[in-house]
Design an enzyme around this catalytic site. Structure first.
Site, short mmCIF file in Angstrom:
data_model
loop_
_atom_site.label_atom_id
_atom_site.label_comp_id
_atom_site.label_asym_id
_atom_site.label_seq_id
_atom_site.Cartn_x
_atom_site.Cartn_y
_atom_site.Cartn_z
N LEU A 181 29.90 -64.25 55.99
CA LEU A 181 30.43 -63.13 54.84
C LEU A 181 29.43 -61.92 54.93
CD1 LEU A 181 32.11 -64.97 52.00
CD2 LEU A 181 33.30 -63.79 53.73
N GLN A 182 28.11 -62.40 54.88
CA GLN A 182 27.26 -61.48 54.62
C GLN A 182 27.02 -60.53 56.13
OE1 GLN A 182 23.25 -64.01 53.19
NE2 GLN A 182 24.79 -65.19 54.19
N ARG A 183 27.33 -60.97 56.99
CA ARG A 183 27.68 -60.29 58.40
C ARG A 183 28.56 -59.37 58.67
NH1 ARG A 183 24.78 -63.88 62.73
NH2 ARG A 183 26.57 -63.31 63.84
N ASP A 217 18.50 -59.85 58.71
CA ASP A 217 17.43 -60.84 58.16
C ASP A 217 16.24 -59.71 57.70
OD1 ASP A 217 18.79 -62.83 58.85
OD2 ASP A 217 17.90 -62.90 60.79
N GLY A 264 23.34 -67.15 76.54
CA GLY A 264 23.86 -67.03 77.89
C GLY A 264 22.49 -66.44 78.74
N ARG A 292 27.42 -74.46 34.04
CA ARG A 292 26.82 -75.20 35.33
C ARG A 292 25.84 -74.51 36.07
NH1 ARG A 292 33.09 -75.17 37.62
NH2 ARG A 292 33.49 -77.31 36.86
N ARG A 338 27.38 -76.66 41.38
CA ARG A 338 28.22 -76.34 42.42
C ARG A 338 27.15 -75.47 43.34
NH1 ARG A 338 30.87 -79.40 40.27
NH2 ARG A 338 32.96 -79.28 39.38
O1 F6P Z 1 19.73 -63.36 62.63
C1 F6P Z 1 20.90 -63.05 61.74
C2 F6P Z 1 21.66 -64.37 61.31
O2 F6P Z 1 22.63 -64.10 60.63
C3 F6P Z 1 21.06 -65.48 60.71
O3 F6P Z 1 20.62 -65.01 59.10
C4 F6P Z 1 21.31 -66.66 60.87
O4 F6P Z 1 20.64 -67.81 60.70
C5 F6P Z 1 22.07 -66.68 62.20
O5 F6P Z 1 21.77 -65.17 62.55
C6 F6P Z 1 23.57 -67.16 62.42
O6 F6P Z 1 23.57 -67.29 63.81
P1 F6P Z 1 25.10 -67.54 64.19
O7 F6P Z 1 26.00 -66.35 63.97
O8 F6P Z 1 24.63 -67.60 65.75
O9 F6P Z 1 25.61 -68.78 63.40
#
Ligand code: F6P
Length: 394
Positions: free
Chosen positions: A288-290, A143, A79, A178, A281
């Site tokens: 999920l990490q966020r 990150d 934005g 695998r 695979r």
């Molecule tokens: O910077 C955090 C992050 O989760 C990165 O690891 C990843 O590349 C990016 O943001 C993903 O961004 P968006 O949520 O816009 O897909």
């Protein structure tokens, strides 16, 4: 609103991560005890300008959120507020936006504004500071790529999520013999891949900071096969460069001028299948990490960041960003913090330790890393000396 003597604004900007709510709660609780009141702007920097959207924050409406993922204030990572402050790559904010932000701050009588964000959002905060807007920064990113802080909150939670995924992949990989490839986030750094790879017992870790090649990855897998371990776990960072050069990006293209990384896990799985004729695979862990609750570490760090940021505002230490310098939380200039990306050093103790236990980073045939060779040479010369001494003494 109450009758506090100072009023402080707060906002969350950029991609979300676990711990944002813990910062908000930490700031509000300490502000309340320091006789200040807090206003939360919605949807990141967007909430500061037409239409200005905010909510009064107090210890009641921020109660019980320390362990809640996401952000109660919402966030945007694209934005109107896109800035960079680097010498080579400066992107100026629109002066009209700056004026609008100043108006909002004046109208609400804010003593200062706490901006919680990653490098892009902190670049906006740095430009605010240059223009006389009283701002304090709080670093966040899964990150862990901001060099001014030892850790940013969100990282530990992301690593916990990736490690849990590794544990789950381990059992199914072993059952079916695998090769499992786990793709993790991290943008152009390999911190998440490295930590989760070590904690989740990966055989191969592929990160942007260490160039690798297919032959060496294959050799590591074959080496395991030879000792009867007919399964392998590979962690690949989304930003790892391919041996032929270039990144793998998602078809959705770029966001806010940044490429969207993603898809290398599939490339790795496909190539290994073709080369080794083995079942592979892939799991792309993605957002999920966020999501979800922060780990204990992230809750504690984020809470301290919130409390420290309020103290900085009340002491009028504007243009500063809170930072973790274990065991303390200190502050650094926002300007010095942005655009200085922290990357994994190929000689760092974590990488060296992983190599010593046999993890391959795909850069040497297994057993042939210079470090390992010099260690083996040192040990064998020590053995020879011991034998000579033993011989002399008998
Ligand atoms: O910077 C955090 C992050 O989760 C990165 O690891 C990843 O590349 C990016 O943001 C993903 O961004 P968006 O949520 O816009 O897909």
């Amino acid at each position: 609103m109450g009758t506090g003597t100072a009023r402080i604004g707060i906002l969350t900007s950029g991609g979300d991560c676990p711990g944002l709510n813990a910062v908000i709660r930490g700031a509000v609780k300490s502000a309340a005890r320091l006789d200040a009141e807090m206003v939360g702007f919605r949807r990141g920097y967007e909430g500061l300008v037409d239409p200005v959207t905010y909510m009064a924050l107090d210890t009641t409406n921020t109660s019980g959120i320390i362990n809640r993922g996401g952000t109660i204030l919402g966030s945007t990572n694209k934005g109107r507020f896109a800035a960079r402050t680097g010498i080579d790559e400066r992107v100026e904010l629109d002066p009209q936006l700056i004026q609008a932000v100043k108006r909002t701050i004046d109208q609400l009588g804010l003593m200062g504004l706490i901006c919680i964000g990653g490098d892009g959002s902190l670049a906006v905060a740095a430009q605010f500071h240059e223009c006389g807007i009283p701002v304090v920064g709080v670093p966040k990113t899964i990150d862990n790529d901001l060099s001014a802080t030892a850790f940013s909150f969100g990282f530990d939670s992301a690593v916990a999520c990736a490690t849990d995924a590794m544990d789950r992949l381990h059992t199914t990989a072993e059952s079916h013999e695998r090769i499992m490839v786990l793709e993790v986030m991290g943008r152009h750094t390999g911190w998440i891949a490295l930590q989760a790879g070590i904690a989740g017992a990966a055989s191969v870790i592929l990160i942007p900071e260490i160039p690798w090649n297919w032959d060496n990855v294959c050799q590591k897998i074959l080496e395991r096969d030879n000792v009867g371990k007919r399964f392998s776990l590979i962690v690949v960072a989304e930003g790892a460069e391919l041996p032929s050069g270039g990144f793998v990006t998602t078809p959705a293209g770029s966001v806010g001028g940044q490429v969207r990384l993603g898809g290398i896990g599939h490339v790795v799985a496909r190539e290994l299948h073709e080369r080794l004729k083995r079942e592979t695979r892939v799991v792309v862990l993605g957002h999920l990490q966020r999501g979800g609750p922060p780990t204990n570490f992230d809750r504690a760090l984020a809470t301290q960041f919130g409390a420290h940021a309020v103290r900085l505002v009340l002491q009028r230490q504007f243009g500063q960003m809170v930072a973790y310098a274990p065991p303390d939380v200190k502050s650094v200039k926002i300007h010095d913090a942005v655009d200085k990306i922290s990357r994994v050093s190929p000689d760092s103790s974590a990488v060296v330790a992983a190599r010593t236990l046999g993890v391959s980073f795909g850069e040497y045939p297994p057993g042939e890393s210079p470090l390992l060779r010099s260690l083996m040479e040192e040990l064998s010369s020590r053995d020879t000396k011991d034998a000579e001494l033993a011989g002399a003494g008998s």
